[in-house]
Design a protein around this motif. Structure first.
Motif, PDB file in Angstrom:
ATOM      1  N   UNK A  47      -1.682  -4.497 -15.043  1.00  0.00           N
ATOM      2  CA  UNK A  47      -0.804  -3.339 -14.982  1.00  0.00           C
ATOM      3  C   UNK A  47       0.630  -3.809 -14.732  1.00  0.00           C
ATOM      4  N   UNK A  48       1.591  -3.273 -15.469  1.00  0.00           N
ATOM      5  CA  UNK A  48       2.980  -3.708 -15.318  1.00  0.00           C
ATOM      6  C   UNK A  48       3.525  -3.281 -13.947  1.00  0.00           C
ATOM      7  N   UNK A  49       4.076  -4.229 -13.202  1.00  0.00           N
ATOM      8  CA  UNK A  49       4.657  -3.854 -11.899  1.00  0.00           C
ATOM      9  C   UNK A  49       6.156  -4.131 -11.826  1.00  0.00           C
ATOM     10  N   UNK A  50       6.696  -4.751 -12.850  1.00  0.00           N
ATOM     11  CA  UNK A  50       8.130  -5.034 -12.823  1.00  0.00           C
ATOM     12  C   UNK A  50       8.901  -3.716 -12.868  1.00  0.00           C
ATOM     13  N   UNK A  51       9.853  -3.565 -11.954  1.00  0.00           N
ATOM     14  CA  UNK A  51      10.635  -2.333 -11.938  1.00  0.00           C
ATOM     15  C   UNK A  51      10.088  -1.295 -10.986  1.00  0.00           C
ATOM     16  N   UNK A  52       8.901  -1.535 -10.444  1.00  0.00           N
ATOM     17  CA  UNK A  52       8.391  -0.606  -9.429  1.00  0.00           C
ATOM     18  C   UNK A  52       9.123  -0.836  -8.113  1.00  0.00           C
ATOM     19  N   UNK A  53       9.141   0.197  -7.275  1.00  0.00           N
ATOM     20  CA  UNK A  53       9.766   0.052  -5.963  1.00  0.00           C
ATOM     21  C   UNK A  53       8.899  -0.846  -5.081  1.00  0.00           C
ATOM     22  N   UNK A  54       9.505  -1.522  -4.099  1.00  0.00           N
ATOM     23  CA  UNK A  54       8.749  -2.430  -3.233  1.00  0.00           C
ATOM     24  C   UNK A  54       7.501  -1.774  -2.640  1.00  0.00           C
ATOM     25  N   UNK A  66       5.775   0.645  -3.762  1.00  0.00           N
ATOM     26  CA  UNK A  66       4.741   0.913  -4.765  1.00  0.00           C
ATOM     27  C   UNK A  66       3.976  -0.362  -5.102  1.00  0.00           C
ATOM     28  N   UNK A  67       4.667  -1.482  -5.147  1.00  0.00           N
ATOM     29  CA  UNK A  67       4.012  -2.762  -5.440  1.00  0.00           C
ATOM     30  C   UNK A  67       3.051  -3.125  -4.306  1.00  0.00           C
ATOM     31  N   UNK A  68       3.513  -2.889  -3.088  1.00  0.00           N
ATOM     32  CA  UNK A  68       2.673  -3.173  -1.921  1.00  0.00           C
ATOM     33  C   UNK A  68       1.392  -2.352  -1.965  1.00  0.00           C
ATOM     34  N   UNK A  69       1.550  -1.077  -2.379  1.00  0.00           N
ATOM     35  CA  UNK A  69       0.394  -0.180  -2.467  1.00  0.00           C
ATOM     36  C   UNK A  69      -0.672  -0.698  -3.424  1.00  0.00           C
ATOM     37  N   UNK A  70      -0.221  -1.441  -4.430  1.00  0.00           N
ATOM     38  CA  UNK A  70      -1.192  -1.963  -5.397  1.00  0.00           C
ATOM     39  C   UNK A  70      -1.917  -3.196  -4.878  1.00  0.00           C
ATOM     40  N   UNK A  71      -1.496  -3.653  -3.677  1.00  0.00           N
ATOM     41  CA  UNK A  71      -2.232  -4.779  -3.099  1.00  0.00           C
ATOM     42  C   UNK A  71      -1.487  -6.097  -3.108  1.00  0.00           C
ATOM     43  N   UNK A  72      -0.192  -6.034  -3.312  1.00  0.00           N
ATOM     44  CA  UNK A  72       0.616  -7.261  -3.254  1.00  0.00           C
ATOM     45  C   UNK A  72       1.387  -7.239  -1.928  1.00  0.00           C
ATOM     46  N   UNK A  73       1.166  -8.239  -1.088  1.00  0.00           N
ATOM     47  CA  UNK A  73       1.817  -8.251   0.202  1.00  0.00           C
ATOM     48  C   UNK A  73       2.658  -9.509   0.311  1.00  0.00           C
ATOM     49  N   UNK A  74       3.654  -9.484   1.182  1.00  0.00           N
ATOM     50  CA  UNK A  74       4.500 -10.673   1.247  1.00  0.00           C
ATOM     51  C   UNK A  74       5.029 -10.929   2.651  1.00  0.00           C
ATOM     52  N   UNK A  75       5.499 -12.177   2.859  1.00  0.00           N
ATOM     53  CA  UNK A  75       6.254 -12.507   4.061  1.00  0.00           C
ATOM     54  C   UNK A  75       7.621 -13.010   3.618  1.00  0.00           C
ATOM     55  N   UNK A  76       8.529 -13.113   4.590  1.00  0.00           N
ATOM     56  CA  UNK A  76       9.897 -13.499   4.254  1.00  0.00           C
ATOM     57  C   UNK A  76      10.228 -14.880   4.791  1.00  0.00           C
ATOM     58  N   UNK A  77      11.165 -15.512   4.113  1.00  0.00           N
ATOM     59  CA  UNK A  77      11.610 -16.840   4.532  1.00  0.00           C
ATOM     60  C   UNK A  77      12.198 -16.783   5.942  1.00  0.00           C
TER      61      UNK A  77
END
Lengths: 404, 609, 252
Positions: free
Chosen positions: C67-74, C76-87
């Motif tokens: 599913x295309x996620x480029x251009x989604x708000x942060x 919304x991307x997180x909701x799809x199951x992509x999580x992140x940490x910061x430098x």
């Protein structure tokens, strides 16, 4: 802390002395005075207050009224209606005043008046000018001393109609007073001179005028005559710019209130000459009672009176007279006493109309001129027009007050 | 209009613009470097004008007296700025940033009464500028020589400032500090001295502006208030911290004002604020400003602070007292309590935004005013029963908040604050101008409670239910997931976004909730007073709750009602006993800020920590 | 071959004239732990910010689970199951460690907007379990603002795990930590990832960490992928060596 205790002790002592003193067996009659001692009305209320204090001292020196002294409790409304209304609550509930008096700004006057109506308290408005106070929003418990916008607008219109000017422009503060002052003038002028036309109206923000722009705009409209309802700092700033741009040489100017010392004195020799104005030529009135008033006020304050001083003085003479006539401080009786009340004032007798509570105090209409000796502008060729000459009839008043 | 008059109008606009530029450039500099929102800037302007008036009349220098007076007055005000910065502001640089704002607000009060003490409250007309008192003919029209001189002076001052910023080491530091304060601190620069020097220069410029107004305008006790909002508009439009921006914006606003009075004569009140709102929406950092370097820790929030909680038994005791005591109080005290309740809720609703959400609003009066007017309009035009109108107040305020909040939450920090100010001013202008509906400045009268609620005690208990209940609900919202998430977004916007939070939507919701409860407060106030007036939406009404929240302690949800009570009581008592209530109130506020630099309840937190 | 979890095709991003990300394409298989390395300024953080929705790409496509996620708000991307940490660690400074995780949990269970229920009792068990999993159980009541740096890194990991993600993007997960702590944290991360069959993409400067944990390594240089493969293959790649010549980290 210690100082508190000392003053508390002193206070108690004073209270005890007062209670013990046989001369003061009767508590004074308190009157609540609400006015703009700070904020936008502040420049004009100082001399008013001094005259109020003078009037009350005189009344008390003659034994007070009903054998009791008058005492005025002053409160600062800061130019805010809500603040004034709060003071009204406090004055009536805590200070137990017999009535509320004062106010300068129209909206403050209206707020206090509406509160007085709701709470059945007598309100004697001194200076607010809006005609709504006694007409559209009028009621039984409000009376007013100073001639209102409508009266002064008509006085000026009747003089202006005799002049040759037909192309009119107007400038006034973006504020009910400013607009109504022009509308009543314009409407009356049209009745008398149907060919009169308006070429421009300008409404700078009250207290924030940047006058040069308006001067140019008015020059661009090239009227024969300009009607001004600016006052205070706006008027001063306007005069300075208009003068340098030759406005006063190019058109006739009519100014409501602008002959009052409040507005013409601060200009000193920058005051424009030849304007048709309403005002107060205190320096020139020959009535003995008025001369005495001026002498007393000048001696007391080291300053000359302004219109506010006269209004303050008359307001408190009227209040004293009403209490005397009512024989009581009961509100209903005071209201009844004020209806048709006749008062001897330094400028002759006035009365409070039974139909609307408006006093018949009038205004002086004349032309401005510089007095090099005193270094200020004055009024010449003036005429005193009593209020009853321009006030609407009782029937008309009744129509305006329908539903109140 | 003839071309010659158009030219004259343009020049008139520019002359006005130059004075605006002087004041705004000082304000902009101070904000750019120290981040102080200096409400007292207008007071310095006023002070210099009065000093010029007196000095010009007393210096035995003949024609030169006026010019010497201008410089002396501006320099004295610069010195006053030095005193204020060193003696007061420096003491609270470590407190949450907005406490400096509280101090400058107190200074506004103090200076106003100092001026009244020394010069009285009558309007004064200052001298004309010797040698420049006349007019010159331009394109067949007369134009004041003095205004022409001002038009020349503006760019000269701008050039001088440019030299200072681009040709001196001090200037380099100032520019660096405007861009990134932390970096300058890292570079080992003595920040305190830098701040002091900027404050002095800024105050001097305000003073110069005020001194130069003397030959043009009247001196009044309220000239501080009349200039400060316009100066903020110029600063925001030009870009905060940007002197060339201030010059451009001043010219723009001056010229728009000048032609605005020709094209839209009745809109003069609102035009500058519409310009400001548009600029903020389209280009938040202003015409010539630069986007702010993101603060390292917070997502652009001004307030970052932990939460101080008050022990529940204190709250229970207060509530018990509020229920049980009033029947035994004198009538007037009950009325004062009602007013305090309204303001306590008003401040608490602002606290949700600025304390919990980190969004400092300079326009919260809009919610109060829209609530009050919502109820009053319903009563006036539909004769609605009182309770219905009372219930409509929060809805009107919430709808308003939803409308302008939509734009505001797109911005952060000071830009957010300024946009709220712009919208509140626009709402004020609409209410003030729409005579047929709102009654204009004569307000709406006869907004009284139903007969059975009109007595002091009955109305008090209604107010206690509505406002006390509102405060309790706000406290609950603060502790609910919604409030917790709002705090998270305040602490770190990006982190919040990357745990699935739609920040704008969340903050927008908070804005509407705050508006709703501000509306309850406004409705309570309207029926207390029986009338509504446009000043319910004016700037001072936005400043008051801000002062209350800070006074109580921005970190403490219970601080807002405490601050409201203290402020209202001080104000009521000072006004009752002295003509110089501003001096007294201002002095007490200054002492309170110095004694409790995190607000009164902030101390509770300090003691526990 | 099964469909990759993440398919990145020709993603580009330029700042002014500088091409920070210049046509990056790769596939990431489900369950894979991959390192993204490269010298400073190679475009790693920019690329991460694009994946997380914090930056808009100029061009390209990113398919997550097809599913295309480029251009989604942060969010919304997180909701799809992509999580992140910061430098640079990103936590909620005034919130307690527990509340930090609670915020994420409440968001995951779509209760962030609940207005009236006290948050104090919600999602406490799950949040405490997450804190325990990263070894922060004892710190749960302390505000994030006062935690030690290493603990903040752990807290970030706990926050990132709160939405039961499938893809974890870790931006320099051990930056600023003492060398001893680094290995431990990455070992912990790897074990959690395996236990939950998470897919992990991480950037890292510490090559020890990279070669211990990563199954595959991808090298970014001047915005482009110049090598990809098993750690040893990449280490031997001459182009990679040239890029890293002189970099202290490589010498280890």
């Amino acid at each position: 802390m210690r100082r508190h205790r000392v003053s508390a002790t002193l206070g108690t002592l004073l209270l005890l002395t007062a209670l013990a003193a046989p001369v003061a067996a009767q508590a004074p009659i308190k009157i609540g005075e609400i006015n703009s001692f700070s904020g936008i009305g502040a420049p004009f209320t100082g001399p008013y207050r001094q005259a109020v204090e003078m009037a009350v001292e005189e009344v008390n020196a003659k034994g007070g009224v009903l054998g009791r002294k008058l005492e005025v409790v002053f409160r600062d409304d800061k130019g805010q209606p809500a603040e004034a209304q709060k003071h009204a609550q406090e004055l009536v509930a805590s200070e137990k005043v017999a009535l509320i008096s004062g106010t300068f700004l129209s909206n403050v006057g209206l707020a206090v008046s509406d509160w007085a109506k709701q709470n059945r308290v007598l309100f004697v408005a001194a200076e607010p000018l809006t005609e709504a106070l006694t007409w559209a929003k009028g009621h039984d418990h409000v009376f007013r001393v100073r001639p209102n916008t409508y009266e002064q607008g008509r006085m000026l219109a009747e003089k202006a109609a005799k002049l040759k000017y037909t192309k009119w422009a107007a400038i006034g503060p973006n504020y009910e007073y400013g607009k109504r002052a022009w509308e009543t003038f314009r409407d009356r002028l049209k009745e008398l001179r149907p060919e009169a036309q308006t070429v421009g109206e300008h409404w700078p923000t009250l207290g924030k005028i940047e006058p040069s722009q308006f001067v140019t705009a008015i020059l661009g409209e090239s009227p024969d005559a300009l009607y001004v309802s600016l006052f205070g700092s706006d008027w001063i700033a306007f005069v300075r710019e208009a003068d340098k741009r030759g406005l006063f040489k190019k058109m006739f100017v009519v100014g409501i209130l602008l002959g009052e010392p409040e507005y013409i004195d601060p200009l000193k020799l920058e005051a424009p000459e030849g304007m048709l104005v309403t005002g107060y030529p205190w320096y020139d009135l020959q009535l003995p009672a008025h001369k005495e008033f001026v002498a007393k006020f000048t001696k007391r304050t080291d300053k000359n009176p302004v219109l506010g001083s006269l209004v303050g003085y008359i307001t408190y003479l009227s209040i004293a007279e009403a209490i005397r006539k009512a024989g009581s401080t009961d509100t209903d009786k005071l209201v009844a006493a004020f209806r048709g009340l006749k008062v001897e004032t330094p400028i002759g007798p006035i009365s409070f109309r039974a139909s609307d509570g408006q006093s018949t105090m009038g205004a002086w209409v004349g032309t401005t001129k510089l007095d090099a000796k005193r270094g200020v502008g004055i009024m010449v060729n003036y005429e005193y027009i009593p209020g009853d000459r321009v006030l609407p009839s009782d029937d008309e008043v009744k129509k305006m007050r329908v539903g109140n | 209009m003839s071309p010659s008059l158009v030219l004259i109008q343009l020049l008139s606009g520019l002359a006005h613009a130059m004075v605006l530029f002087l004041i705004a450039s000082g304000l902009s500099l101070i904000f750019g470097v120290t981040r102080i929102v200096n409400f007292a800037h207008g007071s310095f302007y006023m002070l210099a004008a009065y000093l010029t008036y007196t000095l010009a009349a007393t210096l035995p220098l003949g024609a030169a007296a006026f010019y010497v007076a201008v410089l002396l007055a501006a320099a004295s005000v610069g010195l006053a700025g030095l005193g204020v910065e060193v003696a007061l502001l420096r003491r609270v640089y470590r407190a949450p940033e907005l406490y400096q704002l509280l101090l400058t607000f107190a200074l506004v009060l103090v200076v106003a009464d100092v001026v009244k003490l020394f010069w009285g409250s009558e309007n004064l007309t200052g001298p004309a500028a010797p040698g420049l008192a006349g007019s010159v003919e331009i394109a067949g029209q007369l134009f004041p020589t003095y205004d022409l001189a001002l038009i020349g002076l503006g760019p000269l001052v701008a050039a001088g400032l440019w030299w200072l910023f681009y040709r001196t080491r001090w200037g380099v530091l100032i520019r660096a500090a405007t861009q990134d304060r932390e970096m300058v601190a890292v570079l080992g620069v003595d920040q305190a001295r830098l701040f002091t020097s900027v404050f002095v220069l800024g105050s001097f410029l305000a003073g110069l502006g005020g001194a130069l107004q003397v030959p043009r305008q009247a001196l009044t006790n309220v000239m501080d208030a009349s200039i400060i909002t316009e100066a903020f508009v110029v600063v925001v439009v030009g870009g905060m911290g940007s002197v060339p921006g201030a010059l451009l914006a001043a010219a723009l606003i001056g010229v728009i004002d000048a032609f605005g009075v020709l094209v839209l004569p009745r809109a003069s009140l609102v035009v500058p604020f519409v310009v400001m709102a548009v600029v903020l929406i389209v280009r938040p950092w202003g015409l010539l400003g630069r986007p702010e370097v993101q603060q390292r820790t917070a997502g652009g929030a001004i307030v970052t602070a932990g939460t101080v909680r008050v022990p529940p038994r204190w709250l229970a005791a207060v509530l018990a007292a509020l229920i049980a005591v009033p029947p035994f109080l004198p009538t007037f005290h009950v009325w004062v309590l009602v007013e305090i309740l309204a303001f306590a809720l008003f401040a608490a609703s602002l606290h949700l935004l600025m304390g919990t959400g980190g969004m400092v609003s300079f326009g919260h009066a809009a919610s109060f005013g829209l609530g009050a007017y919502g109820a009053a309009l319903l009563v006036t035009w539909t004769k609605a029963p009182m309770l219905l109108a009372f219930a409509a107040a929060p809805l009107a305020a919430a709808v308003g908040a939803a409308l302008y909040g939509y734009f505001c939450v797109r911005l952060s920090s000071i830009y957010f604050a300024m946009l709220t100010l712009a919208f509140a001013q626009i709402a004020f202008a609409i209410v003030h101008q729409w005579y047929d509906v709102t009654g204009g400045d004569n307000g709406l009268l006869g907004i009284w409670p139903a007969a059975w609620l009109a007595g002091p005690l009955a109305y008090y208990y209604l107010a206690l239910t509505a406002c006390g209940g509102g405060i309790a609900l706000l406290a609950r919202i603060g502790r609910a997931p919604f409030g917790l998430t709002l705090r998270a977004a305040r602490d770190h916007a990006r982190r919040a976004e990357t745990v699935g939070i739609n920040i704008r939507l969340h903050q927008w919701t908070a804005f509407v909730v705050a508006g709703f409860f501000g509306g309850v407060a406004g409705g309570t106030f309207a029926f207390l007073k029986g009338s509504v007036f446009p000043n319910l939406l004016a700037v001072p009404m936005s400043v008051e709750p801000l002062v209350m929240v800070l006074l109580g302690g921005v970190q403490a949800p219970a601080g807002a009602p405490v601050g409201a009570a203290i402020y209202k009581l001080l104000d009521t008592v000072a006004t009752r006993y002295t003509e110089y209530w501003q001096l007294v109130l201002g002095a007490i506020l200054i002492l309170l800020v110095l004694a409790f630099p995190r607000g009164i309840l902030g101390v509770v937190g300090d003691r526990r920590a | 071959m099964p469909e990759p979890l993440l398919r990145v095709v020709d993603v580009r991003k330029a700042f002014g004239g500088v091409r920070a990300v210049d046509g990056v394409s790769f596939d990431l298989a489900r369950g894979e732990i991959r390192a993204l390395i490269g010298p400073n300024g190679a475009g790693k953080s920019t690329f991460f910010n694009i994946l997380a929705g914090l930056l808009r790409a100029d061009d390209g496509a990113v398919a997550y689970r097809g599913e295309e996620i480029l251009g989604l708000a942060p969010h919304a991307i997180w909701r799809r199951g992509v999580s992140r940490t910061f430098q640079i660690t990103a936590t909620f400074a005034t919130l307690s460690a527990l509340e930090n995780v609670q915020v994420a949990r409440l968001s995951h269970t779509r209760r962030s907007r609940a207005l009236l229920r006290p948050a104090g009792g919600l999602e406490v068990e799950r949040s405490l379990a997450l804190l325990a999993q990263v070894g922060l159980a004892e710190q749960s009541g302390r505000p994030a603002g006062v935690l030690a740096y290493g603990d903040l890194k752990k807290l970030e990991l706990a926050i990132a795990l709160a939405n039961d993600p499938e893809l974890l993007l870790l931006d320099e997960p051990t930056a600023g930590m003492a060398p001893a702590e680094r290995g431990a944290l990455m070992a912990l991360t790897a074990s959690i990832a395996r236990e939950r069959t998470l897919t992990v993409l991480f950037t890292e400067h510490d090559m020890d960490v990279v070669f211990t944990v990563a199954e595959r390594v991808m090298v970014l240089h001047q915005g482009r992928v110049i090598a990809e493969g098993a750690p040893d293959t990449v280490r031997a790649d001459p182009e990679v060596q040239a890029v890293y010549l002189g970099e202290a980290a490589w010498a280890t």
